[in-house]
Design a protein around this motif. Structure first.
Motif, PDB file in Angstrom:
ATOM      1  N   GLN A 199      -5.330   2.680  -5.934  1.00  0.00           N
ATOM      2  CA  GLN A 199      -3.866   3.436  -6.265  1.00  0.00           C
ATOM      3  C   GLN A 199      -3.932   3.263  -3.999  1.00  0.00           C
ATOM      4  OE1 GLN A 199      -2.210   4.339  -8.183  1.00  0.00           O
ATOM      5  NE2 GLN A 199      -0.957   5.823  -6.896  1.00  0.00           N
ATOM      6  N   ILE A 200      -4.485   3.564  -3.090  1.00  0.00           N
ATOM      7  CA  ILE A 200      -3.637   4.112  -1.928  1.00  0.00           C
ATOM      8  C   ILE A 200      -3.078   1.879  -1.640  1.00  0.00           C
ATOM      9  CG2 ILE A 200      -4.492   3.602   0.093  1.00  0.00           C
ATOM     10  CD1 ILE A 200      -5.656   5.979  -0.367  1.00  0.00           C
ATOM     11  N   GLU A 201      -3.908   1.170  -2.206  1.00  0.00           N
ATOM     12  CA  GLU A 201      -3.629  -0.577  -2.268  1.00  0.00           C
ATOM     13  C   GLU A 201      -1.932  -0.668  -2.404  1.00  0.00           C
ATOM     14  OE1 GLU A 201      -8.033  -1.962  -0.500  1.00  0.00           O
ATOM     15  OE2 GLU A 201      -7.397  -2.008  -2.918  1.00  0.00           O
ATOM     16  N   ASP A 223      -0.089  -0.193   7.287  1.00  0.00           N
ATOM     17  CA  ASP A 223      -1.568  -1.159   7.847  1.00  0.00           C
ATOM     18  C   ASP A 223      -3.053  -0.681   7.689  1.00  0.00           C
ATOM     19  OD1 ASP A 223      -0.467  -3.442   6.222  1.00  0.00           O
ATOM     20  OD2 ASP A 223       0.412  -4.173   8.479  1.00  0.00           O
ATOM     21  N   ASP A 224      -2.797   0.666   9.367  1.00  0.00           N
ATOM     22  CA  ASP A 224      -4.629   0.908  10.061  1.00  0.00           C
ATOM     23  C   ASP A 224      -4.713   2.080   8.565  1.00  0.00           C
ATOM     24  OD1 ASP A 224      -5.685   2.304  12.214  1.00  0.00           O
ATOM     25  OD2 ASP A 224      -4.714   3.361  12.563  1.00  0.00           O
ATOM     26  N   PHE A 225      -3.621   2.928   8.063  1.00  0.00           N
ATOM     27  CA  PHE A 225      -4.405   4.052   7.558  1.00  0.00           C
ATOM     28  C   PHE A 225      -4.583   3.330   5.949  1.00  0.00           C
ATOM     29  CE2 PHE A 225      -3.368   5.861   2.973  1.00  0.00           C
ATOM     30  CZ  PHE A 225      -3.491   7.062   2.951  1.00  0.00           C
ATOM     31  N   VAL A 226      -4.198   1.794   5.635  1.00  0.00           N
ATOM     32  CA  VAL A 226      -4.870   1.688   4.495  1.00  0.00           C
ATOM     33  C   VAL A 226      -5.585   0.812   5.106  1.00  0.00           C
ATOM     34  CG1 VAL A 226      -4.933  -0.494   3.274  1.00  0.00           C
ATOM     35  CG2 VAL A 226      -3.130   0.996   3.639  1.00  0.00           C
ATOM     36  N   ILE A 241      -1.387  13.487   1.901  1.00  0.00           N
ATOM     37  CA  ILE A 241      -0.157  12.407   2.436  1.00  0.00           C
ATOM     38  C   ILE A 241       1.072  12.807   1.802  1.00  0.00           C
ATOM     39  CG2 ILE A 241      -2.369  10.955   3.119  1.00  0.00           C
ATOM     40  CD1 ILE A 241      -0.770   9.353   1.249  1.00  0.00           C
ATOM     41  N   GLU A 242       1.915  11.815   3.526  1.00  0.00           N
ATOM     42  CA  GLU A 242       3.040  11.643   2.691  1.00  0.00           C
ATOM     43  C   GLU A 242       3.465   9.800   2.982  1.00  0.00           C
ATOM     44  OE1 GLU A 242       7.326  12.436   5.023  1.00  0.00           O
ATOM     45  OE2 GLU A 242       6.280  14.354   4.042  1.00  0.00           O
ATOM     46  N   TRP A 243       3.905   9.557   2.265  1.00  0.00           N
ATOM     47  CA  TRP A 243       4.454   8.152   2.245  1.00  0.00           C
ATOM     48  C   TRP A 243       5.787   7.502   2.237  1.00  0.00           C
ATOM     49  CZ3 TRP A 243       0.637   5.121   1.527  1.00  0.00           C
ATOM     50  CH2 TRP A 243       0.376   4.847   0.368  1.00  0.00           C
ATOM     51  N   PRO A 244       6.492   6.321   3.173  1.00  0.00           N
ATOM     52  CA  PRO A 244       7.220   6.736   4.025  1.00  0.00           C
ATOM     53  C   PRO A 244       8.533   6.406   3.104  1.00  0.00           C
ATOM     54  CG  PRO A 244       5.814   4.588   3.994  1.00  0.00           C
ATOM     55  CD  PRO A 244       4.784   5.479   3.220  1.00  0.00           C
ATOM     56  N   PHE A 261       5.659  -0.790  -0.020  1.00  0.00           N
ATOM     57  CA  PHE A 261       6.294  -0.463   1.911  1.00  0.00           C
ATOM     58  C   PHE A 261       6.359  -1.723   2.769  1.00  0.00           C
ATOM     59  CE2 PHE A 261       5.121   3.692  -0.166  1.00  0.00           C
ATOM     60  CZ  PHE A 261       6.612   4.136  -0.603  1.00  0.00           C
ATOM     61  N   ASN A 262       6.086  -2.465   2.162  1.00  0.00           N
ATOM     62  CA  ASN A 262       5.577  -3.009   3.250  1.00  0.00           C
ATOM     63  C   ASN A 262       6.227  -4.527   3.831  1.00  0.00           C
ATOM     64  OD1 ASN A 262       2.592  -3.703   3.783  1.00  0.00           O
ATOM     65  ND2 ASN A 262       1.809  -5.010   1.807  1.00  0.00           N
TER      66      ASN A 262
END
Length: 95
Positions: A72-74, A38-41, A8-11, A80-81
């Motif tokens: 880790q994902i959360e 939010d959808d990804f999480v 994956i690539e984060w923002p 980035f919220n």
């Protein structure tokens, strides 16, 4: 049980290889697709909990690696919220 990784690539442009003990993540993500943060999480939470439950059904104990990956994902997503419309790109599956 077949396991899989998904890149994956984060923002912020950083990339991460994520782990799932089950191929179920293929039902929730599409390579080369962007997802709102939010959808990804939520998709990660759902698919990794299903994967964790599958491991428990087969081996009698849940998969700690799936739970760790979700945590880790959360944690990373929380960074980035505050961005306007952050998204995460699923780059590819690594089998």
């Amino acid at each position: 049980m077949p396991e899989i990784r998904f890149l994956i690539e984060w923002p912020d442009g950083s990339q991460e290889s994520c782990y799932s003990p089950s191929l179920i993540v293929k039902n929730y993500f599409t390579p080369d697709q962007d997802y709102e943060l939010d959808d990804f999480v939520e998709r990660s939470r759902t698919s990794l909990q299903i994967a964790r439950d599958r491991v428990q059904a087969k081996f009698g104990r849940p998969c700690g690696l799936a739970l760790g990956q979700l945590q880790q994902i959360e944690a990373m997503a929380a960074r980035f919220n505050n961005l306007p419309q952050p998204s995460v790109r699923v780059i590819k599956f690594i089998e």
